[in-house]
Design an enzyme around this catalytic site. Structure first.
Site, PDB file in Angstrom:
ATOM      1  CB  ALA A 163      -0.939  -0.004   1.214  1.00 35.12           C
ATOM      2  CB  ALA A 164       3.924   2.337   1.540  1.00 31.83           C
TER       3      ALA A 164
ATOM      4  CG  ASP B 257      -3.327  -5.033 -20.555  1.00 27.38           C
ATOM      5  OD1 ASP B 257      -2.323  -4.298 -20.640  1.00 27.38           O
ATOM      6  OD2 ASP B 257      -3.319  -6.121 -19.958  1.00 27.38           O
TER       7      ASP B 257
ATOM      8  CG  HIS C  66      -0.522  -7.445 -17.744  1.00 26.61           C
ATOM      9  ND1 HIS C  66      -1.038  -6.346 -18.409  1.00 26.61           N
ATOM     10  CD2 HIS C  66       0.447  -6.962 -16.943  1.00 26.61           C
ATOM     11  CE1 HIS C  66      -0.420  -5.254 -17.993  1.00 26.61           C
ATOM     12  NE2 HIS C  66       0.498  -5.597 -17.109  1.00 26.61           N
TER      13      HIS C  66
HETATM   14  P1  NAD Z   1       6.740   0.201  -6.038  1.00 26.63           P
HETATM   15  O1  NAD Z   1       8.133  -0.274  -5.860  1.00 26.63           O
HETATM   16  O2  NAD Z   1       6.494   1.660  -6.146  1.00 26.63           O
HETATM   17  O3  NAD Z   1       5.829  -0.332  -4.848  1.00 26.63           O
HETATM   18  C1  NAD Z   1       5.838  -1.662  -4.440  1.00 26.63           C
HETATM   19  C2  NAD Z   1       5.561  -1.713  -2.962  1.00 26.63           C
HETATM   20  O4  NAD Z   1       5.564  -3.084  -2.570  1.00 26.63           O
HETATM   21  C3  NAD Z   1       6.636  -1.004  -2.106  1.00 26.63           C
HETATM   22  O5  NAD Z   1       6.035  -0.041  -1.266  1.00 26.63           O
HETATM   23  C4  NAD Z   1       7.267  -2.130  -1.300  1.00 26.63           C
HETATM   24  O6  NAD Z   1       7.682  -1.749  -0.006  1.00 26.63           O
HETATM   25  C5  NAD Z   1       6.110  -3.127  -1.265  1.00 26.63           C
HETATM   26  N1  NAD Z   1       6.522  -4.484  -0.943  1.00 26.63           N
HETATM   27  C6  NAD Z   1       7.605  -5.175  -1.343  1.00 26.63           C
HETATM   28  N2  NAD Z   1       7.626  -6.384  -0.757  1.00 26.63           N
HETATM   29  C7  NAD Z   1       6.529  -6.467   0.009  1.00 26.63           C
HETATM   30  C8  NAD Z   1       5.998  -7.453   0.863  1.00 26.63           C
HETATM   31  N3  NAD Z   1       6.595  -8.634   1.033  1.00 26.63           N
HETATM   32  N4  NAD Z   1       4.865  -7.193   1.520  1.00 26.63           N
HETATM   33  C9  NAD Z   1       4.221  -6.009   1.360  1.00 26.63           C
HETATM   34  N5  NAD Z   1       4.689  -5.014   0.579  1.00 26.63           N
HETATM   35  C10 NAD Z   1       5.819  -5.256  -0.094  1.00 26.63           C
HETATM   36  O7  NAD Z   1       6.149  -0.553  -7.322  1.00 26.63           O
HETATM   37  P2  NAD Z   1       4.802  -0.210  -8.125  1.00 26.63           P
HETATM   38  O8  NAD Z   1       5.100   0.742  -9.200  1.00 26.63           O
HETATM   39  O9  NAD Z   1       3.727   0.077  -7.161  1.00 26.63           O
HETATM   40  O10 NAD Z   1       4.515  -1.630  -8.842  1.00 26.63           O
HETATM   41  C11 NAD Z   1       4.200  -2.749  -8.074  1.00 26.63           C
HETATM   42  C12 NAD Z   1       4.015  -3.985  -8.960  1.00 26.63           C
HETATM   43  O11 NAD Z   1       2.886  -3.831  -9.831  1.00 26.63           O
HETATM   44  C13 NAD Z   1       5.199  -4.270  -9.893  1.00 26.63           C
HETATM   45  O12 NAD Z   1       5.460  -5.649  -9.904  1.00 26.63           O
HETATM   46  C14 NAD Z   1       4.705  -3.809 -11.253  1.00 26.63           C
HETATM   47  O13 NAD Z   1       5.351  -4.469 -12.317  1.00 26.63           O
HETATM   48  C15 NAD Z   1       3.255  -4.208 -11.166  1.00 26.63           C
HETATM   49  N6  NAD Z   1       2.359  -3.538 -12.117  1.00 26.63           N
HETATM   50  C16 NAD Z   1       1.361  -4.288 -12.677  1.00 26.63           C
HETATM   51  C17 NAD Z   1       0.468  -3.713 -13.544  1.00 26.63           C
HETATM   52  C18 NAD Z   1      -0.647  -4.529 -14.138  1.00 26.63           C
HETATM   53  O14 NAD Z   1      -1.262  -4.084 -15.116  1.00 26.63           O
HETATM   54  N7  NAD Z   1      -0.991  -5.684 -13.600  1.00 26.63           N
HETATM   55  C19 NAD Z   1       0.572  -2.350 -13.882  1.00 26.63           C
HETATM   56  C20 NAD Z   1       1.597  -1.608 -13.307  1.00 26.63           C
HETATM   57  C21 NAD Z   1       2.494  -2.218 -12.412  1.00 26.63           C
HETATM   58  C1  LMR Z   2       1.986  -2.027 -17.344  1.00 24.84           C
HETATM   59  O1  LMR Z   2       1.402  -2.630 -18.244  1.00 24.84           O
HETATM   60  O2  LMR Z   2       2.092  -0.789 -17.330  1.00 24.84           O
HETATM   61  C2  LMR Z   2       2.558  -2.809 -16.184  1.00 24.84           C
HETATM   62  O3  LMR Z   2       2.503  -4.178 -16.406  1.00 24.84           O
HETATM   63  C3  LMR Z   2       3.899  -2.346 -15.753  1.00 24.84           C
HETATM   64  C4  LMR Z   2       4.990  -2.655 -16.750  1.00 24.84           C
HETATM   65  O4  LMR Z   2       5.997  -3.247 -16.338  1.00 24.84           O
HETATM   66  O5  LMR Z   2       4.864  -2.274 -17.908  1.00 24.84           O
END
Ligand code: NAD
Ligand code: LMR
Length: 336
Positions: free
Chosen positions: A30-31, A173, A197
């Site tokens: 969440a952070a 998407d 994805h």
């Molecule tokens: P980020 O690094 O800004 O945030 C990730 C957070 O996860 C951090 O606050 C970190 O402290 C926390 N974290 C790490 N290990 C943890 C644990 N064991 N327990 C709880 N919290 C934990 O990254 P972000 O930009 O928020 O992206 C997060 C993930 O989402 C990435 O894997 C990214 O590729 C993915 N993502 C997916 C999509 C999608 O379409 N599905 C889109 C964008 C990003």
């Molecule tokens: C996205 O589609 O934006 C996410 O899956 C993050 C990425 O790694 O591109």
């Protein structure tokens, strides 16, 4: 999406029976870049009555900040240092949204995140299996094509697996596809997106948009843009992360669909789920049309017969890629 004064008044929702509906949503990670705006959007959603925010660090600040938004829901933040913090965040949750894990940097594929994120998702979903086995899981952490099979294996091992309740969130998407053709048609129009994805596994079905006519060049370039939209953001952020704000929007939208379904509405959505649609090809997970109800997936719909030959070819190209990612995720849990 944002609560009006009236919406605030109905924050304690109820069916006609007068029994208040409590919808607790937990956010794990969440952070983070997604976690913070996603928590804000969930706080603004009058369907949410309680938010349980968990991260390894910084959650108290996020919870204090988001907690000042004047909707009636309560907000509690926990870190890994809090005794039973993860348990407290998860207990009683109807939905658990998981954006925990590392994001891409330029030059990386989503699969390059596997080594770090696979164990994060495994450990967090083990906690979900223990503390809220009935919750619906919304997995955002990449690579989604592998992290959903990981969550599935964890739930199977714990003896609490129900395929109706585990979702890989592919809504970004759909949001992108809709936005990118919005410029062409001059209005926001929904575009179904199926497959998975990551790159070529992302398949926008422009053939299903009524009245949309695309030249071959337009179709190819729009398809490519949806498939590699994530890279556009990763490149523009120049090493500081990937999509966070649009992902928070898309994740909050999908969470709202599940909450509406939980309150008795029948909702049509798209998500990466366990399905027998491609059983013959040996593939267990695919993002397709789903009808949701209060139990999660009510019905899995096959791809429309009217999809184009071009889209059928994209599906065939995606299958071997999806199978590789699925096996990688499944064997990761089996090997531990
Ligand atoms: P980020 O690094 O800004 O945030 C990730 C957070 O996860 C951090 O606050 C970190 O402290 C926390 N974290 C790490 N290990 C943890 C644990 N064991 N327990 C709880 N919290 C934990 O990254 P972000 O930009 O928020 O992206 C997060 C993930 O989402 C990435 O894997 C990214 O590729 C993915 N993502 C997916 C999509 C999608 O379409 N599905 C889109 C964008 C990003
Ligand atoms: C996205 O589609 O934006 C996410 O899956 C993050 C990425 O790694 O591109």
């Amino acid at each position: 999406m944002f609560a009006t004064r009236n919406a605030i008044k109905v924050a304690a929702r109820s069916f006609s029976t007068g029994v208040p509906l409590q919808s607790k949503v937990a956010v794990l990670g969440a952070a983070g870049g997604i976690g913070q705006p996603l928590s804000l959007l969930l706080k603004a959603n009058p369907r949410v009555t309680s938010l349980g925010l968990y991260d390894i660090v910084n959650t108290p600040g996020v919870a204090a900040d988001v907690g000042h938004v004047n909707t009636l829901s309560e907000v509690n933040g926990y870190t890994a240092k809090d005794k039973d913090g993860l348990e407290k965040a998860l207990k009683g949750a109807e939905l658990v949204v998981i954006p925990a894990g590392v994001p891409r940097k330029p030059g990386m594929t989503r699969d390059d995140l596997f080594n770090t994120n696979a164990s994060i998702v495994r450990d967090l979903t083990q906690a979900c299996a223990k503390f809220c086995p009935e919750a619906k899981l919304l997995i955002i952490s990449n690579p989604v094509n592998s992290t959903v099979p990981i969550a599935t294996e964890v739930f199977k091992k714990a003896g609490v697996y129900d395929p109706k309740r585990i979702f890989g969130v592919t809504s970004l998407d759909l949001v992108r596809a809709s936005r990118f053709i919005g410029d062409k048609v001059g209005k926001i129009t929904d575009v179904p997106v199926v497959g998975g994805h990551a790159g070529v596994t992302i398949i926008p079905l422009f053939s299903q948009v009524k009245g949309l006519e695309l030249s071959k060049e337009e179709r190819d370039s729009l398809t490519h843009r949806v498939q590699f939209g994530g890279d556009e953001v990763v490149k523009a952020k120049d090493g500081t992360g990937s999509a966070t704000l649009s992902m928070a929007y898309a994740g909050a939208r999908f969470a709202d669909s599940l909450l509406r379904a939980g309150a008795g509405e029948e909702v049509l959505e798209w998500a990466f789920i366990r399905t027998s649609l491609f059983e013959k090809e040996g593939l267990d997970f695919f993002s397709t049309y789903i009808k949701l109800d209060k139990n999660g997936v009510k019905e899995i719909l096959p791809l429309p017969e009217s999809i184009s030959e071009y889209e059928k070819e994209l599906v065939q190209k995606a299958i071997p890629e999806l199978k590789k990612s699925e096996t990688k995720g499944t064997s990761f849990v089996a090997s531990k």
